[in-house]
Design an enzyme around this catalytic site. Structure first.
Site, short mmCIF file in Angstrom:
data_model
loop_
_atom_site.label_atom_id
_atom_site.label_comp_id
_atom_site.label_asym_id
_atom_site.label_seq_id
_atom_site.Cartn_x
_atom_site.Cartn_y
_atom_site.Cartn_z
N HIS A 158 -11.25 -4.52 42.89
CA HIS A 158 -11.31 -5.23 41.43
C HIS A 158 -12.52 -4.76 40.85
O HIS A 158 -13.55 -4.62 42.16
CB HIS A 158 -10.59 -6.55 40.92
CG HIS A 158 -10.82 -7.53 41.82
ND1 HIS A 158 -12.88 -7.79 41.56
CD2 HIS A 158 -10.73 -7.84 42.96
CE1 HIS A 158 -12.91 -8.59 42.94
NE2 HIS A 158 -12.01 -8.96 43.09
N CYS A 166 -10.89 -9.94 48.32
CA CYS A 166 -10.85 -8.30 47.83
C CYS A 166 -12.35 -7.59 47.98
O CYS A 166 -12.97 -8.03 48.90
CB CYS A 166 -10.34 -8.81 46.56
SG CYS A 166 -8.62 -9.53 45.94
#
Length: 303
Positions: free
Chosen positions: A151, A159
């Site tokens: 992201h 992440c």
């Protein structure tokens, strides 16, 4: 209702909102309903032409944690893949090694795939896509986790955060490939560049058996210039570039591999020595596992 209770309510809502965001981690939840699509820069489109890569050609994504880099590879007109762009990773959490459980703040390692349903154009982190953790291999080992993303931004709880600017183009490349007909995009996450030197440097790491398996898939791509067919099976990955297996499901490949393992065990082979590497030889087809004498009667996937 008193004035004090009215004034306390907004503050309470703020606290609840902050708590929810903290718990969500990098769930990349929706912040706005404005659809964002990402965009590919003019420079990158020009580079595709220079490298003889059709704009609609398939792509593959590789991540190397230690080097903090995300690579986008794209198919050339020859059918082989070439490196299109490398993007520095702004932030990933945890250490080298696979994600084990929900909340351990580890970014995943392994072989995954990105489909249309993986995309999140409403992400509060600008743009995001889910890498697909846990897969069948992870689940067979009891690994847990959810909403593991690549992201925008520069904060991560398990992440890969790429910054808004870099994610704008990465997402654009992913979206274009999917809209151009690529059913799923391979996403390969490695602890480091899988050179013999790096493997030797990390030889004492308890994750080394897992990394050796990842290296087999890594080297298949490096040596062939084409992504191998990867099957995530209970306890291991299997790899092949044989077109015979291209359309087979993971379940079919896993069952075929399990049958070979059973036959090998019956013939006295050590199951721990089995290898997902194929055999080569005159008149032999490449298989997604080591078949030895059982090769001739190996079950084929349903066409």
């Amino acid at each position: 209702m008193s004035a004090s209770s009215l004034s306390a309510r907004p503050f309470g809502l703020v606290l609840l909102t902050l708590a929810a965001l903290a718990l969500a981690g990098c769930s990349s939840g929706n912040q706005t309903r404005r659809v964002k699509t990402g965009s590919v820069s003019v420079a990158t489109v020009s580079l595709m032409k220079q490298l003889d890569m059709p704009r609609a050609a398939p792509i593959l994504i590789r991540v190397f944690k230690e080097e903090a880099v995300l690579e986008v590879w794209k198919q050339e007109r020859t059918g082989e893949y070439g490196l299109l762009r490398s993007y520095p990773i702004c932030k990933f959490s945890g250490a080298l090694g696979p994600k084990q459980r929900e909340g351990d703040r580890q970014a995943p390692e392994g072989f995954y795939s990105i489909g249309r349903s993986s995309l999140n154009p409403y992400s509060r982190n600008h743009l995001a896509f889910n890498v697909g953790f846990p897969n069948a291999y992870d689940r067979s080992l009891g690994r847990t986790g959810s909403n593991l993303m690549v992201h925008g931004g520069c904060n991560s709880v398990g992440c890969y955060a790429m910054t808004h600017k870099r994610m704008e183009e990465i997402y654009g490349l992913v979206r274009e490939a999917l809209l151009s007909g690529q059913e799923s995009i391979p996403f390969q996450a490695f602890p480091f560049r899988m050179t013999e030197e790096n493997m030797a440097r990390h030889a004492d790491d308890p994750n080394m058996p897992f990394w050796r398996m990842l290296k087999k898939g890594h080297d298949r791509f490096a040596n062939r210039g084409r992504p191998p067919r990867v099957a995530a099976c209970p306890g291991r990955y299997y790899f092949t570039t044989n077109p015979r297996w291209a359309q087979a499901s993971d379940a079919e490949i896993c069952e075929a591999a399990a049958e070979i393992a059973r036959r090998q065990a019956a013939q006295g082979y050590d199951a721990q020595m089995a290898s997902p590497e194929p055999i080569y030889g005159a008149g032999q087809q490449e298989m997604p596992y080591e078949a030895n004498e059982a090769y001739a009667s190996a079950p084929a996937p349903t066409e």
